[in-house]
Design a protein around this motif. Sequence first.
Motif, PDB file in Angstrom:
ATOM      1  N   THR A  87     -12.089  90.272 -73.320  1.00  0.00           N
ATOM      2  CA  THR A  87     -10.697  90.615 -73.582  1.00  0.00           C
ATOM      3  C   THR A  87      -9.762  89.725 -72.785  1.00  0.00           C
ATOM      4  O   THR A  87      -8.714  89.294 -73.280  1.00  0.00           O
ATOM      5  CB  THR A  87     -10.443  92.091 -73.232  1.00  0.00           C
ATOM      6  OG1 THR A  87     -11.291  92.912 -74.034  1.00  0.00           O
ATOM      7  CG2 THR A  87      -8.993  92.462 -73.494  1.00  0.00           C
ATOM      8  N   ARG A 113      -9.444  86.439 -74.491  1.00  0.00           N
ATOM      9  CA  ARG A 113      -8.637  86.597 -75.711  1.00  0.00           C
ATOM     10  C   ARG A 113      -7.155  86.673 -75.349  1.00  0.00           C
ATOM     11  O   ARG A 113      -6.321  86.041 -76.007  1.00  0.00           O
ATOM     12  CB  ARG A 113      -9.068  87.866 -76.440  1.00  0.00           C
ATOM     13  CG  ARG A 113      -8.258  88.133 -77.710  1.00  0.00           C
ATOM     14  CD  ARG A 113      -8.495  89.524 -78.236  1.00  0.00           C
ATOM     15  NE  ARG A 113      -7.552  89.861 -79.292  1.00  0.00           N
ATOM     16  CZ  ARG A 113      -7.285  91.090 -79.689  1.00  0.00           C
ATOM     17  NH1 ARG A 113      -7.898  92.113 -79.130  1.00  0.00           N
ATOM     18  NH2 ARG A 113      -6.424  91.314 -80.642  1.00  0.00           N
ATOM     19  N   ASN A 114      -6.832  87.435 -74.306  1.00  0.00           N
ATOM     20  CA  ASN A 114      -5.442  87.530 -73.879  1.00  0.00           C
ATOM     21  C   ASN A 114      -4.907  86.185 -73.419  1.00  0.00           C
ATOM     22  O   ASN A 114      -3.767  85.817 -73.727  1.00  0.00           O
ATOM     23  CB  ASN A 114      -5.309  88.553 -72.744  1.00  0.00           C
ATOM     24  CG  ASN A 114      -5.526  89.977 -73.218  1.00  0.00           C
ATOM     25  OD1 ASN A 114      -5.524  90.249 -74.408  1.00  0.00           O
ATOM     26  ND2 ASN A 114      -5.728  90.878 -72.276  1.00  0.00           N
TER      27      ASN A 114
END
Length: 299
Positions: free
Chosen positions: A2, A5-6
């Motif tokens: 995550t 992805r951020n």
Amino acid sequence: MTRYRNLAAFLVLSSIWGSAFVAISAGLKHFPPVLFAALRYDVAGLLMLGYAAVAVEDWVPESRADWAEVAVGSTLLIAAYHVFLFVGQQHTTAAAAAVLVSLSPVLTTVFARVLTPADALGPAGTVGLLVGLCGVAIVVGPDLSDPLATDAVARLLIVCAATSFALGAVLTRRIDGSLPVETMEAWSMLGGALLMHAISAAMDEPVEPAAWTHPEALGALAYLAVVASALGFLLYFDLLDRLGAVEINMVSYVAPVAAAVVGWLYLGDIVGATTAGGFLVIAAGFALVKRRALRNALS
């Protein structure tokens, strides 16, 4: 996973919004400034409204507070910000414009504290504001023998754009409206576009007929309306939910790098030492003003 992805989404958004300043400079070679800004939000507003109608339940403002929020957004976040920005950017580089706009998060904090007297800036925050303003002075670089020189006035207009956006951001949050952010943005874009069309008509801006068919002009308009505005704001909303306001504000300090690189590649703009130095000073001012929030975000 995550986190990566951020980070990827953050860098994409920074690149999109940084390169938007280059698209503005490219389009201004063909369209008059206020009309160009209005056309951008004619398209972006309709796209955003279509998205809001599908994505959220409350896609039409209903209460007086809702319409007040839209009115502030239309006037300050869209119309005033873009009129000042587009008019000013006629006589300065994309990178310098992006650097000056990066003052906006500092001013947003200042306006929030001014409108909430119980939550004053404090000594370090006040120093941060002054540091940020010193950064602006470095970038504007006025010639004291000719303080009204075209380039200095142009850059001051962009400071006015950052100020309008910061004030609008604070006022829209203080209004007790219930609109989803997608709805507020959509109607503000359309309302701001109408205001800018009225201003453009009052200014009697001339348009060369060739602009409506020129590939660069249409490409710049499409990029600003579809990529930078519609897709950019959708990505912003997604990141705001996942990162929070402090980290998403850092887009303002990565976007000038993208503006400088794309401006050099596409327009041949060279970033001077004063612009780069002013950017570092403004970023330092932001770090002082938001020091606690930054410390919490990094801990």
